[in-house]
Design a protein around this motif. Structure first.
Motif, short mmCIF file in Angstrom:
data_model
loop_
_atom_site.label_atom_id
_atom_site.label_comp_id
_atom_site.label_asym_id
_atom_site.label_seq_id
_atom_site.Cartn_x
_atom_site.Cartn_y
_atom_site.Cartn_z
N ASP A 16 0.83 -1.21 0.00
CA ASP A 16 0.00 0.00 0.00
C ASP A 16 0.86 1.25 0.00
O ASP A 16 0.55 2.26 -0.66
CB ASP A 16 -0.92 0.00 1.21
CG ASP A 16 -2.10 -0.95 1.05
OD1 ASP A 16 -2.50 -1.17 -0.12
OD2 ASP A 16 -2.61 -1.47 2.05
N LEU A 17 1.98 1.21 0.75
CA LEU A 17 2.88 2.36 0.77
C LEU A 17 3.52 2.56 -0.59
O LEU A 17 3.71 3.70 -1.04
CB LEU A 17 3.95 2.17 1.84
CG LEU A 17 4.97 3.29 1.99
CD1 LEU A 17 4.28 4.62 2.28
CD2 LEU A 17 5.99 2.97 3.08
N PHE A 18 3.86 1.47 -1.26
CA PHE A 18 4.41 1.54 -2.62
C PHE A 18 3.47 2.30 -3.54
O PHE A 18 3.86 3.24 -4.25
CB PHE A 18 4.66 0.12 -3.11
CG PHE A 18 5.39 0.02 -4.44
CD1 PHE A 18 6.10 1.08 -4.98
CD2 PHE A 18 5.38 -1.18 -5.14
CE1 PHE A 18 6.77 0.98 -6.19
CE2 PHE A 18 6.04 -1.30 -6.36
CZ PHE A 18 6.73 -0.23 -6.88
N HIS A 19 2.18 1.92 -3.51
CA HIS A 19 1.20 2.60 -4.36
C HIS A 19 0.99 4.04 -3.93
O HIS A 19 0.79 4.93 -4.77
CB HIS A 19 -0.12 1.82 -4.33
CG HIS A 19 -0.11 0.59 -5.18
ND1 HIS A 19 -0.56 0.57 -6.48
CD2 HIS A 19 0.33 -0.67 -4.91
CE1 HIS A 19 -0.41 -0.65 -6.98
NE2 HIS A 19 0.12 -1.42 -6.05
N LEU A 20 1.04 4.30 -2.62
CA LEU A 20 0.90 5.67 -2.14
C LEU A 20 2.04 6.54 -2.65
O LEU A 20 1.82 7.68 -3.09
CB LEU A 20 0.88 5.66 -0.61
CG LEU A 20 0.80 7.04 0.07
CD1 LEU A 20 -0.56 7.68 -0.20
CD2 LEU A 20 1.05 6.91 1.57
N MET A 21 3.26 6.03 -2.61
CA MET A 21 4.41 6.79 -3.07
C MET A 21 4.35 7.02 -4.58
O MET A 21 4.67 8.12 -5.07
CB MET A 21 5.71 6.06 -2.69
CG MET A 21 5.97 6.04 -1.19
SD MET A 21 7.31 4.92 -0.70
CE MET A 21 8.72 5.68 -1.50
N MET A 22 3.95 6.02 -5.34
CA MET A 22 3.82 6.21 -6.79
C MET A 22 2.78 7.27 -7.10
O MET A 22 2.98 8.13 -7.97
CB MET A 22 3.46 4.88 -7.46
CG MET A 22 4.59 3.87 -7.49
SD MET A 22 4.23 2.42 -8.53
CE MET A 22 3.10 1.53 -7.45
N ARG A 23 1.66 7.20 -6.42
CA ARG A 23 0.60 8.18 -6.65
C ARG A 23 1.08 9.59 -6.31
O ARG A 23 0.82 10.55 -7.05
CB ARG A 23 -0.62 7.80 -5.81
CG ARG A 23 -1.85 8.68 -6.03
CD ARG A 23 -3.03 8.16 -5.23
NE ARG A 23 -3.48 6.88 -5.76
CZ ARG A 23 -4.33 6.75 -6.78
NH1 ARG A 23 -4.84 7.84 -7.36
NH2 ARG A 23 -4.68 5.57 -7.21
N ALA A 24 1.81 9.72 -5.20
CA ALA A 24 2.32 11.03 -4.80
C ALA A 24 3.28 11.58 -5.85
O ALA A 24 3.28 12.79 -6.16
CB ALA A 24 3.01 10.93 -3.44
N ALA A 25 4.13 10.70 -6.41
CA ALA A 25 5.08 11.15 -7.42
C ALA A 25 4.35 11.66 -8.67
O ALA A 25 4.69 12.72 -9.21
CB ALA A 25 6.02 10.00 -7.79
N ILE A 26 3.37 10.91 -9.14
CA ILE A 26 2.64 11.32 -10.34
C ILE A 26 1.91 12.62 -10.12
O ILE A 26 1.87 13.50 -11.00
CB ILE A 26 1.66 10.20 -10.76
CG1 ILE A 26 2.44 8.95 -11.19
CG2 ILE A 26 0.76 10.66 -11.90
CD1 ILE A 26 1.57 7.74 -11.49
N GLU A 27 1.34 12.79 -8.93
CA GLU A 27 0.59 14.02 -8.65
C GLU A 27 1.50 15.22 -8.45
O GLU A 27 1.13 16.35 -8.81
CB GLU A 27 -0.27 13.82 -7.41
CG GLU A 27 -1.42 12.84 -7.61
CD GLU A 27 -2.18 12.53 -6.33
OE1 GLU A 27 -3.31 12.02 -6.43
OE2 GLU A 27 -1.63 12.80 -5.23
N ASN A 28 2.71 15.00 -7.91
CA ASN A 28 3.61 16.12 -7.62
C ASN A 28 4.44 16.56 -8.81
O ASN A 28 5.00 17.66 -8.79
CB ASN A 28 4.53 15.75 -6.45
CG ASN A 28 3.89 15.98 -5.10
OD1 ASN A 28 3.97 17.07 -4.53
ND2 ASN A 28 3.23 14.95 -4.59
N PHE A 29 4.58 15.70 -9.81
CA PHE A 29 5.39 16.05 -10.97
C PHE A 29 4.56 15.90 -12.24
O PHE A 29 4.73 14.95 -13.01
CB PHE A 29 6.64 15.16 -11.02
CG PHE A 29 7.49 15.23 -9.79
CD1 PHE A 29 8.23 16.37 -9.50
CD2 PHE A 29 7.53 14.17 -8.89
CE1 PHE A 29 9.01 16.44 -8.35
CE2 PHE A 29 8.31 14.24 -7.75
CZ PHE A 29 9.05 15.38 -7.47
#
Length: 580
Positions: free
Chosen positions: A130-143
């Motif tokens: 779940d943390l893996f998906h959270l981090m990926m989502r954060a990256a896509i949204e922030n960049f």
């Protein structure tokens, strides 16, 4: 005067002879004027022309008043020709490797502690899916200005219970060049009151050092074997897998660990069974980088035609046009400027020093033969049947007849193809380009401003000084670039304070604003120092112009001096290309 004192004069009783002589004089005058005023097209911008060698030969042996080094010094390499020769290349790569969208990710569940217990001080588990998906989502949204093609599994940070490092492969959203980049960042994780995990901060470029792989990993057949990299990437059509992999391997990947160690012959039998080509002497040293590579690629092309290993000297003499001292500097390493890993993976080359050591050990013992050539008239076609272990081309001392590229002229031009696709720019320099672009969030515009001696020469460039003044630039840029934008300025103007008035409308950046990327604490400095036997490497003029130019080319809007800022011609009055 004649030998006996009589004057020689045209006789009036021979009008045909007199007319013929006058015609001869007229033809000579016309030819002289044509030769003096002829300006060939820029050969580097027309690589597919019918006779590129003749145009490049004229270009390489000519002189120029240009003062901005990128006008004559930044050579287009394989990735550039790939892009220009195939306008759809970038789209092809993007289609072959679809990028990851938010819809491809699972919505992370509330990552609260087991049994409903909430310990906000508990260390985060970087292996949690779940943390893996959270981090990926954060990256896509922030960049939002980049497209993600692959995420690597998060890595724990020793001594930091609230952080995980993660790497990804990406391309700028509006990229026009089929290049992949790699970044790795540190994600700081916090917990809400109910222990839901939240990405509170994403670190700077390359801050996630624990997620960086030190060796490039080759994709293994079947995948899933022990040691294979765990990645998240879009699901792919199995039928297209081979084509996708080929497309990805055809473009450089900036940010991967580099292995440009020198190739070594494994054994005496392997060396003795090989066939080699070496070029010796000649007048190509200490010339412009354009000249050097035009000759080097001729040698590489002949080696490939003859199915031989090219014995190459990795020592480069840097021309004075790229040095601050105005003196040629010998002892530069080919690997400072070009991607040697890609070259040695693409074709057969060996370092000259290593070759001569092996030759000295085994030449007499194994009765290895040398075929010596000292005449340019001996074409590669005439050498195709030579069975000797080594073919040595020896070049004399008389320029320009001792330039290596002369081998590829004439009838050879249609036979030997220079293998541009084997030559890429140094990925260490391109890493600096990527770092600068990332600090600008891949969302900036760029302008190239030529001044220097050209601006002072009002006879050839009557409007340049006025058109590149701060006042004129503000007027021109306001019509083409939105107020408030990040603006990268590539220029030969030594005092960047000259452009301070532009700060009223734009956030301006120059190459030296990022000098920490090549100073004594940088990764570039450490790696080039190691390549150079422990001696520090200067970030020289050619490197500066190459990085400056490459950052400029990554701007969303790109304004050129002689296309967008002034009506003056790049090479002086009356040299602008016809619009027809």
């Amino acid at each position: 005067m004649m030998g006996d004192g009589r004057r020689f004069q045209l006789r009036p009783d021979h009008p045909i002879r007199n007319g013929g002589f006058a015609l001869f004089v007229a033809v000579v005058l016309v030819f002289t004027l044509m030769a003096a005023t002829y300006q060939p097209e820029d050969p580097l911008l027309h690589p597919s022309s019918s006779s590129p060698s003749s145009k490049l030969t004229s270009f390489l042996t000519s002189t120029s008043n240009a003062t901005f080094l990128s006008d004559v010094s930044v050579l287009r390499t394989g990735e550039d020709f790939q892009n220009s020769s195939s306008p759809s290349a970038s789209n092809h790569v993007a289609e072959a490797a679809p990028f990851i969208k938010l819809s491809d990710l699972e919505n992370p569940t509330d990552a609260s502690s087991a049994d409903g217990e909430c310990d906000r001080s508990a260390p985060v588990d970087c292996a949690n899916l779940d943390l893996f998906h959270l981090m990926m989502r954060a990256a896509i949204e922030n960049f939002p200005d980049i497209h993600f093609y692959r995420f690597g599994k998060p890595a724990a940070v020793p001594g930091a219970d609230d952080s995980c490092d993660m790497a990804w492969r990406f391309r700028p959203r509006d990229a026009t060049r089929p290049t992949f980049y790699k970044d790795y960042r540190r994600f700081h994780i916090t917990r809400s009151d109910n222990c839901t995990l939240i990405v509170s901060k994403i670190g700077d470029y390359h801050s996630g050092v624990n997620a960086r792989k030190r060796r490039r990993s080759k994709r293994r057949a079947g995948g899933g074997e022990s040691g294979a990299e765990v990645v998240f990437e879009p699901k792919k059509n199995e039928a297209a897998t081979a084509e996708e992999q080929k497309a990805e391997e055809a473009v450089p990947i900036v940010g991967e660990a580099i292995n440009d160690t020198l190739p070594v012959i494994e054994s005496e039998s392997t060396f003795s069974a090989g066939k080699y080509l070496v070029y010796a002497g000649g007048g190509d040293r200490c010339k412009s980088m354009n000249h050097y590579l035009w000759s080097f690629l001729c040698a590489l092309g002949e080696a490939q035609y003859l199915n031989r290993t090219l014995v190459m000297d990795l020592n480069i003499c840097l021309s004075s046009i790229y040095t601050g001292t105005g003196q040629d500097i010998d002892g530069k390493d080919f690997r400072f400027y070009f991607d040697f890993e890609h070259l040695k993976d693409s074709t057969s080359v060996i370092d000259q020093r290593q070759f001569w050591m092996d030759w000295g050990k085994w030449e007499k013992k194994d009765k290895l033969k040398l075929h010596f050539v000292d005449d340019l008239k001996v074409t590669p076609m005439k050498l195709a049947g030579v069975k000797d272990t080594l073919i040595m081309r020896k070049f004399g001392d008389v320029e320009p007849d001792n330039y290596w590229y002369r081998v590829c002229e004439g009838e050879t031009e249609s036979v030997i193809q220079r293998p541009w696709h084997h030559l890429w720019k140094s990925r260490r320099l391109m890493e600096i380009v990527s770092a600068i672009s990332s600090r600008l969030s891949w969302d900036f515009d760029s302008v190239h401003i030529v001044r220097g001696d050209k601006a002072r020469n009002t006879q050839l460039w009557p409007n340049l000084a006025r058109d590149t003044s701060p006042e004129a630039l503000l007027s021109t840029l306001s019509e083409k670039i939105e107020n408030g934008r990040r603006l990268y300025i590539a220029t030969n103007e030594p005092y960047t304070s000259f452009f301070d008035p532009l700060k009223d409308k734009y956030t301006t950046y120059f190459l030296d604003d990022f000098k920490d990327l090549w100073n004594e604490t940088s990764e570039w400095y450490a790696e080039t120092k190691e390549l150079n036997g422990g001696n520090p490497v200067e970030f020289d003029g050619y490197m500066r112009v190459e990085v400056d130019t490459e950052v400029f080319l990554r701007g969303k809007k790109q304004l050129e001096t002689f296309n967008d800022l002034t009506s003056d011609c790049k090479d002086g009055v009356n040299t602008c290309p016809s619009s027809s």
